[in-house]
Design an enzyme around this catalytic site. Structure first.
Site, PDB file in Angstrom:
ATOM      1  CG  ASP A  64     -10.639  14.755 -15.627  1.00  0.00           C
ATOM      2  OD1 ASP A  64      -9.890  14.221 -16.476  1.00  0.00           O
ATOM      3  OD2 ASP A  64     -11.559  14.145 -15.052  1.00  0.00           O
ATOM      4  CE  LYS A  87     -12.592   6.266 -18.797  1.00  0.00           C
ATOM      5  NZ  LYS A  87     -13.022   7.498 -18.163  1.00  0.00           N
ATOM      6  NE  ARG A 116      -3.111  -0.026   3.119  1.00  0.00           N
ATOM      7  CZ  ARG A 116      -2.493   0.172   4.292  1.00  0.00           C
ATOM      8  NH1 ARG A 116      -1.914   1.327   4.544  1.00  0.00           N
ATOM      9  NH2 ARG A 116      -2.454  -0.781   5.200  1.00  0.00           N
ATOM     10  CE1 TYR A 135     -17.046   8.716 -16.745  1.00  0.00           C
ATOM     11  CE2 TYR A 135     -16.758   8.989 -14.388  1.00  0.00           C
ATOM     12  CZ  TYR A 135     -16.992   8.180 -15.481  1.00  0.00           C
ATOM     13  OH  TYR A 135     -17.176   6.836 -15.297  1.00  0.00           O
TER      14      TYR A 135
END
Ligand code: PLP
Length: 386
Positions: A175, A200, A51, A103
């Site tokens: 973004d 993407k 982590r 989005y």
């Protein structure tokens, strides 16, 4: 090799990677491990637990940071996890001004989840700089843009809004998922932070979910690393490996995405059933000149307004272009945002912005453009009507 002097394509292939020290392997190995054996109590080699650290993840982060010309990249299990971590870190108990046409999942998170943490969000049309200034409050910590926006391809003026953010004492986040770092580098225009859904274009092959926050500020990068390690939304090693593998060809893929996006936009604009095309590369786009100044290419994302019946026929009738959510993969995809990616946005807000049931969104892949155009032509042709 994150030498900022080398050009973009060279950075795609090499940034963040050096031969593996034990064998000299030219590709960054997949460190599929959750933990690391320590040399003694309090003595380890910089790697304690998955982590916190993972060499594959760090290579992908260094690569993407270099593509944005940034000092730091911090990756996440998804794009939304990246945005959430940023907003929680900088705006807890404060206020965010966000583009209204983001989005759909981003708007949903802002309005239905982050409000529970005392984070207030004002949604505005960020093309209207006066509206952004009017929305800013003394406790505004973040201005969040998406340009081109999803799915209306609105273009926000990053340089102007960077000054607005600075005057407000807030950070400007962009973004950059739709443009990709190949076409747009928001940090160079004055933004403080860039986020990507690496699901993407950056990974590019529709086989992984991921997100990244990219920035220069050392103190904020430390904070984000701290919050990520304390809350846990890290990408798995294999997802990081796939992302890095995809990013190495970003420059080549984007060339074709840009070309195919333009071809599809031009074709749709000439089609009698299409009322309007949203694509920043078309001279008919209201902010084409700004897009040309701010971007070096216009990406593969195109949307178009048709009658609802024609839109449905197009979305269900293409054979090469697949009916699917998501975007930015090598394969072309088509969707009706109001029924799919933006179904969670309240209907009145959707309609006011122009996200009608007749709005179709195409993500142009890297196939041969003529096949994609013929596919759309066939789907729209009345001859095929059942
Ligand atoms: C897909 C997407 C997101 C969300 O990313 P996930 O990886 O699906 O969580 C955020 N912003 C934009 C512009 C997107 O296209």
């Amino acid at each position: 090799m994150s030498d900022p002097k080398v050009r973009f394509g060279t950075r795609c292939v090499h940034a963040g990677q050096s031969p593996e020290p034990v064998t000299g392997a030219i590709t960054t190995p997949l460190f599929q491990t959750s933990t690391y054996v320590q040399d003694g109590l309090g003595r380890h080699r910089g790697y304690e637990y998955g982590r916190l650290q993972n060499p594959t993840r760090e290579a992908a982060e260094a690569n993407i940071a270099a593509l944005e010309g940034a000092r730091h990249g911090i990756s996440f299990s998804s794009g939304l996890a990246a945005i959430e971590c940023l907003v929680k870190t900088v705006a807890a108990g404060g206020h965010v001004v966000s583009e209204e046409n983001t989005y759909g999942g981003t708007t949903r998170m802002f309005t239905q989840v982050l409000d529970r943490l005392g984070i207030e969000v004002t949604l505005v049309d960020t093309r209207d700089e006066a509206a952004v200034r009017a929305a800013v409050r003394p406790d505004t910590r973040l201005i969040h843009l998406e340009t081109p926006s999803n799915p209306l391809m609105r273009i926000a003026d990053i340089e102007v809004l960077a000054r607005t953010a600075e005057a407000a004492g807030a950070l400007l986040c962009v973004d950059n998922t739709f443009a990709s770092p190949c076409n747009l580098n928001p940090l160079a225009l004055g933004a403080d932070v860039v986020v990507h859904s690496t699901t993407k274009y950056l990974s590019g092959h529709s086989d992984v979910l991921g997100g990244v926050v990219v920035l220069d500020d050392d103190a904020l990068a430390d904070e984000l690393f701290f919050v990520r390690k304390s809350t846990g939304p890290v990408p798995g090693p294999f997802d990081s490996w796939l992302t890095l593998r995809g990013a190495r060809t970003l420059h080549l893929r984007m060339e074709r995405h840009n070309e195919n996006g333009m071809r599809i936009a031009e074709f749709l604009e000439s089609h009698p059933l299409v009322r309007r095309v949203h694509y920043p590369g078309l001279p008919s786009h209201p902010r084409h000149e700004l897009a040309r100044r701010q971007m070096t290419g216009f990406s593969g994302m195109v949307s178009a307004e048709l009658d609802e019946a024609d839109a449905r026929r197009m979305a269900e009738g293409t054979r090469i272009i697949r009916l699917a959510e998501s975007l930015g993969g090598v394969e072309s995809m088509i969707c009706i945002p109001s029924l799919m990616t933006h179904a969670s946005v309240p209907e009145d807000a959707r309609l006011r912005m122009g996200i009608t049931n007749g709005l179709v969104r195409v993500s142009a892949g890297i196939e041969d453009a003529a096949d994609l155009v013929e596919d759309i032509e066939r789907a729209l042709s009345h001859k095929d009507r059942i």
